[in-house]
Design a protein around this motif. Sequence first.
Motif, PDB file in Angstrom:
ATOM      1  N   SER A  83       0.857  -1.176   0.000  1.00 31.44           N
ATOM      2  CA  SER A  83       0.000   0.000   0.000  1.00 31.44           C
ATOM      3  C   SER A  83       0.898   1.233   0.000  1.00 31.44           C
ATOM      4  N   ILE A  84       0.240   2.390  -0.131  1.00 28.80           N
ATOM      5  CA  ILE A  84       0.995   3.648  -0.191  1.00 28.80           C
ATOM      6  C   ILE A  84       0.468   4.581   0.878  1.00 28.80           C
ATOM      7  N   CYS A  85       1.376   5.307   1.519  1.00 22.44           N
ATOM      8  CA  CYS A  85       0.942   6.334   2.460  1.00 22.44           C
ATOM      9  C   CYS A  85       1.434   7.688   1.976  1.00 22.44           C
ATOM     10  N   ILE A  86       0.524   8.654   1.933  1.00 17.42           N
ATOM     11  CA  ILE A  86       0.938  10.035   1.690  1.00 17.42           C
ATOM     12  C   ILE A  86       1.142  10.631   3.073  1.00 17.42           C
ATOM     13  N   LYS A  87       2.397  10.976   3.360  1.00 21.44           N
ATOM     14  CA  LYS A  87       2.735  11.399   4.717  1.00 21.44           C
ATOM     15  C   LYS A  87       2.918  12.906   4.748  1.00 21.44           C
ATOM     16  N   ASP A  88       1.908  13.580   5.288  1.00 18.92           N
ATOM     17  CA  ASP A  88       1.930  15.041   5.374  1.00 18.92           C
ATOM     18  C   ASP A  88       2.320  15.425   6.803  1.00 18.92           C
ATOM     19  N   MET A  89       3.593  15.219   7.112  1.00 17.56           N
ATOM     20  CA  MET A  89       4.029  15.354   8.517  1.00 17.56           C
ATOM     21  C   MET A  89       3.952  16.776   9.029  1.00 17.56           C
ATOM     22  N   ALA A  90       3.981  17.758   8.126  1.00 20.00           N
ATOM     23  CA  ALA A  90       3.958  19.145   8.583  1.00 20.00           C
ATOM     24  C   ALA A  90       2.567  19.770   8.448  1.00 20.00           C
ATOM     25  N   GLY A  91       1.579  18.977   7.996  1.00 31.52           N
ATOM     26  CA  GLY A  91       0.215  19.501   7.874  1.00 31.52           C
ATOM     27  C   GLY A  91       0.082  20.587   6.818  1.00 31.52           C
ATOM     28  N   LEU A  92       0.789  20.413   5.694  1.00 29.70           N
ATOM     29  CA  LEU A  92       0.812  21.436   4.641  1.00 29.70           C
ATOM     30  C   LEU A  92      -0.175  21.152   3.509  1.00 29.70           C
ATOM     31  N   LEU A  93      -0.771  19.965   3.536  1.00 31.39           N
ATOM     32  CA  LEU A  93      -1.586  19.525   2.400  1.00 31.39           C
ATOM     33  C   LEU A  93      -2.930  20.271   2.361  1.00 31.39           C
ATOM     34  N   MET A  94      -3.130  21.034   1.298  1.00 30.40           N
ATOM     35  CA  MET A  94      -4.381  21.783   1.121  1.00 30.40           C
ATOM     36  C   MET A  94      -5.484  20.806   0.706  1.00 30.40           C
ATOM     37  N   PRO A  95      -6.726  21.065   1.155  1.00 28.04           N
ATOM     38  CA  PRO A  95      -7.810  20.132   0.831  1.00 28.04           C
ATOM     39  C   PRO A  95      -7.973  19.868  -0.670  1.00 28.04           C
ATOM     40  N   ASN A  96      -7.907  20.897  -1.500  1.00 29.14           N
ATOM     41  CA  ASN A  96      -8.107  20.658  -2.940  1.00 29.14           C
ATOM     42  C   ASN A  96      -6.953  19.845  -3.521  1.00 29.14           C
ATOM     43  N   ILE A  97      -5.750  20.069  -2.974  1.00 27.70           N
ATOM     44  CA  ILE A  97      -4.609  19.291  -3.479  1.00 27.70           C
ATOM     45  C   ILE A  97      -4.698  17.844  -2.994  1.00 27.70           C
ATOM     46  N   ALA A  98      -5.200  17.672  -1.756  1.00 23.27           N
ATOM     47  CA  ALA A  98      -5.413  16.307  -1.251  1.00 23.27           C
ATOM     48  C   ALA A  98      -6.318  15.559  -2.222  1.00 23.27           C
ATOM     49  N   TYR A  99      -7.362  16.237  -2.688  1.00 24.12           N
ATOM     50  CA  TYR A  99      -8.307  15.618  -3.622  1.00 24.12           C
ATOM     51  C   TYR A  99      -7.594  15.233  -4.924  1.00 24.12           C
ATOM     52  N   ASP A 100      -6.894  16.205  -5.526  1.00 24.88           N
ATOM     53  CA  ASP A 100      -6.223  15.955  -6.809  1.00 24.88           C
ATOM     54  C   ASP A 100      -5.161  14.858  -6.686  1.00 24.88           C
ATOM     55  N   LEU A 101      -4.427  14.938  -5.586  1.00 24.94           N
ATOM     56  CA  LEU A 101      -3.334  13.996  -5.378  1.00 24.94           C
ATOM     57  C   LEU A 101      -3.861  12.567  -5.244  1.00 24.94           C
ATOM     58  N   VAL A 102      -4.863  12.387  -4.377  1.00 25.43           N
ATOM     59  CA  VAL A 102      -5.404  11.043  -4.162  1.00 25.43           C
ATOM     60  C   VAL A 102      -6.050  10.536  -5.447  1.00 25.43           C
ATOM     61  N   LYS A 103      -6.790  11.396  -6.116  1.00 27.74           N
ATOM     62  CA  LYS A 103      -7.487  10.979  -7.330  1.00 27.74           C
ATOM     63  C   LYS A 103      -6.481  10.516  -8.386  1.00 27.74           C
ATOM     64  N   ASN A 104      -5.469  11.330  -8.576  1.00 26.62           N
ATOM     65  CA  ASN A 104      -4.466  11.007  -9.581  1.00 26.62           C
ATOM     66  C   ASN A 104      -3.707   9.720  -9.238  1.00 26.62           C
ATOM     67  N   ILE A 105      -3.361   9.584  -7.969  1.00 21.51           N
ATOM     68  CA  ILE A 105      -2.625   8.373  -7.571  1.00 21.51           C
ATOM     69  C   ILE A 105      -3.533   7.153  -7.723  1.00 21.51           C
ATOM     70  N   LYS A 106      -4.799   7.276  -7.269  1.00 24.75           N
ATOM     71  CA  LYS A 106      -5.731   6.148  -7.383  1.00 24.75           C
ATOM     72  C   LYS A 106      -5.939   5.738  -8.843  1.00 24.75           C
ATOM     73  N   GLU A 107      -5.877   6.696  -9.753  1.00 31.13           N
ATOM     74  CA  GLU A 107      -6.061   6.366 -11.169  1.00 31.13           C
ATOM     75  C   GLU A 107      -4.835   5.661 -11.759  1.00 31.13           C
ATOM     76  N   ASN A 108      -3.717   5.807 -11.068  1.00 31.45           N
ATOM     77  CA  ASN A 108      -2.474   5.278 -11.622  1.00 31.45           C
ATOM     78  C   ASN A 108      -1.888   4.061 -10.923  1.00 31.45           C
ATOM     79  N   VAL A 109      -2.382   3.762  -9.734  1.00 33.37           N
ATOM     80  CA  VAL A 109      -1.901   2.552  -9.058  1.00 33.37           C
ATOM     81  C   VAL A 109      -3.091   1.725  -8.568  1.00 33.37           C
ATOM     82  N   LYS A 110      -2.819   0.426  -8.352  1.00 33.91           N
ATOM     83  CA  LYS A 110      -3.909  -0.459  -7.937  1.00 33.91           C
ATOM     84  C   LYS A 110      -3.945  -0.675  -6.427  1.00 33.91           C
ATOM     85  N   ILE A 111      -2.802  -0.460  -5.765  1.00 36.54           N
ATOM     86  CA  ILE A 111      -2.734  -0.753  -4.326  1.00 36.54           C
ATOM     87  C   ILE A 111      -3.421   0.350  -3.503  1.00 36.54           C
ATOM     88  N   PRO A 112      -3.867   0.011  -2.273  1.00 39.33           N
ATOM     89  CA  PRO A 112      -4.568   0.997  -1.432  1.00 39.33           C
ATOM     90  C   PRO A 112      -3.694   2.213  -1.093  1.00 39.33           C
TER      91      PRO A 112
END
Length: 465
Positions: free
Chosen positions: A173-202
Motif C-alpha cells: 500500500s501507499i501512504c501520503i505522509k503530510d508530517m507538517a500539515g501542509l496539504l491543502m484540501p483541494n490538493i489532497a483531492y487531486d493527489l489522491v485521485k491522480n494516484i488512485k487512477e495510476n496505481v492499484k494498491i490501497p
Amino acid sequence: MITLKKVNITETILRDANQSLIATRMSFDQFAPILKELDNAGYYSLECWGGATFDSCLRYLNEDPWERLSKIKSVVTKTPLQMLLRGQNILGYKHYPDDVVRRFIKMAVYHGIDIIRIFDALNDYRNIKVAMDETKKQGAHAQGTIVYTVSPIHDVDNYTNLAKQLENMGADSICIKDMAGLLMPNIAYDLVKNIKENVKIPVFLHSHCTNGLAEMSYLKAVEAGVDGIDSAISSLCSGTAQPPTESMHYALTSAGYNTNLDKDKLTIINNFFKPIREHFISSGRLDPKVLTPRPEGLINQIPGGMLSNMISQLKAQNSLDKLDSVLAEVPKVRKDLGYPPLVTPMSQMVGTQATVNVLTGERYKMILKEVKAYCRGEYGKAPGEINNEVMKKALGNETPIEGRYASTLPPAFENAKKEISELSTREEDILSYLSFPQIAKEFLSNRNNNPSVEYTRIETKSTAV
Ligand code: CO
C-alpha cells in the motif's frame, strides 16, 4: 443493498499522538488497561511502535521497547499492529548497513508488528528498498511512503510518479505522509485521485492538524477515494497530532461511508484517556499551545519542532533578536539544497545551517558536517539541484557518491554483538544498542544492576538473517 465505501481508520494514540503531543512519554502501564478495547473497536490498524517510541522507552521510561511490543501483541490479537520506520535510518538519524536493517525488521515482525510504514526523508527509494524487501520476506505488510512537501519542484505528477515507483517496488500500500500539515484540501483531492487512477494498491493519508487543515484534507481525500486515514482518539488529538477519531467516524458515517468503528467502544477508549491527558497537562508535559493550530506554518513552512530548536539555538548564542533573519534564511537554504522536505533529519540540518549562516554574518562561511555529507550524497539524492556554489564550498574537489550510500557500509551486527557481550547477548538488546548506543548501554547496565526490577525475558528463536 447499497455497499458502503469503506474508509479504514488507523489509530495513532500510542505512537504519533503520543509523540506529537507529549513527547512519547506515555508508558506501557499507563495505556495497558485499554488495549483490549482498542483491539475490539474495529480499527484497520493500531500504530504503536517505531518513530520515537523506541528511543523514549530506553531513554526516559526504562522500558524495553521489544518487550513493550510483545506485551501489546499479547493483548491486541485481532487488530494489526503498525510501526513507522525511517528506511535505511531504521529509527535513528544515520544510515545503517543492510544487515542491521534486515535483522531489525525481522525482530520487529517477530515481536508482533504486522504493518511497516517505511519512508525516506528525501523520497529516495533506494533507501527503503532493503527495508521493504525484508518486510515482505517476513510476511508483513510493506507500506511505501511519499513524504509530502510543498516546493516549486513538487507537484501532483511528481508525487504520482513516486506512487508508481512504490507499486513497482512491491509495496502493499501507499501512504501520503503530510508530517507538517501542509496539504491543502483541494490538493489532497487531486493527489489522491491522480494516484488512485495510476496505481492499484490501497492509498492512505497521514496528516497533522498543525496548520488547521487536516480534517478538511481528510474529507476531500475520502471523496477522491482514499482507502484509509490516520486519527487519534479525541482526548489526545488535534494540534500537532491527528484529527479526532470520533469526529472523523461521525462525519464519514453521516456522509455514507463505513469506518467499521464501534462508537460505544470509542467512547470507552476516550474516557480512559481523559485522566491521562489531565495528568500530562498538570505535569506540564502537554503544553496547551501545541493543541492550537498555527496557520503561519503555511507561510514559512517551518514545522513547530524545528522552530523551537532554532529559538533555543539562538537563545544559547544570545541572539534571539536575529530570529526574523533566520526565518528568512530557511527557505533560501532549503532552495540551495534542492528543496528537501523539512522532516527529520533535513529539518534540523536546514534550520541549523540557516542559523549558522545568519550568526556568522556570511552565508556558508561555515558548513555543517551533516550538510557536507548531504552534498556528498550520503543521505540519498536531493529532490532538486543542489546549488553549485554551495556544492563547491561543501565538497571542494571531492566528487559526490553515485550509488546508494548504505551499499558502502560494512556489516555491523557482529561487531556490535562483541562490543556489548558483557551487558547482554540477547539479539534484541544488540539491536537496541545499534540504534541508540549510549542510551541502550545505560538501560542494559541499569537492568543488570537491578535484578529486582520486574523484567520478563522474552526467549526468541535464532534470528539469523
Ligand atoms: Co506523523
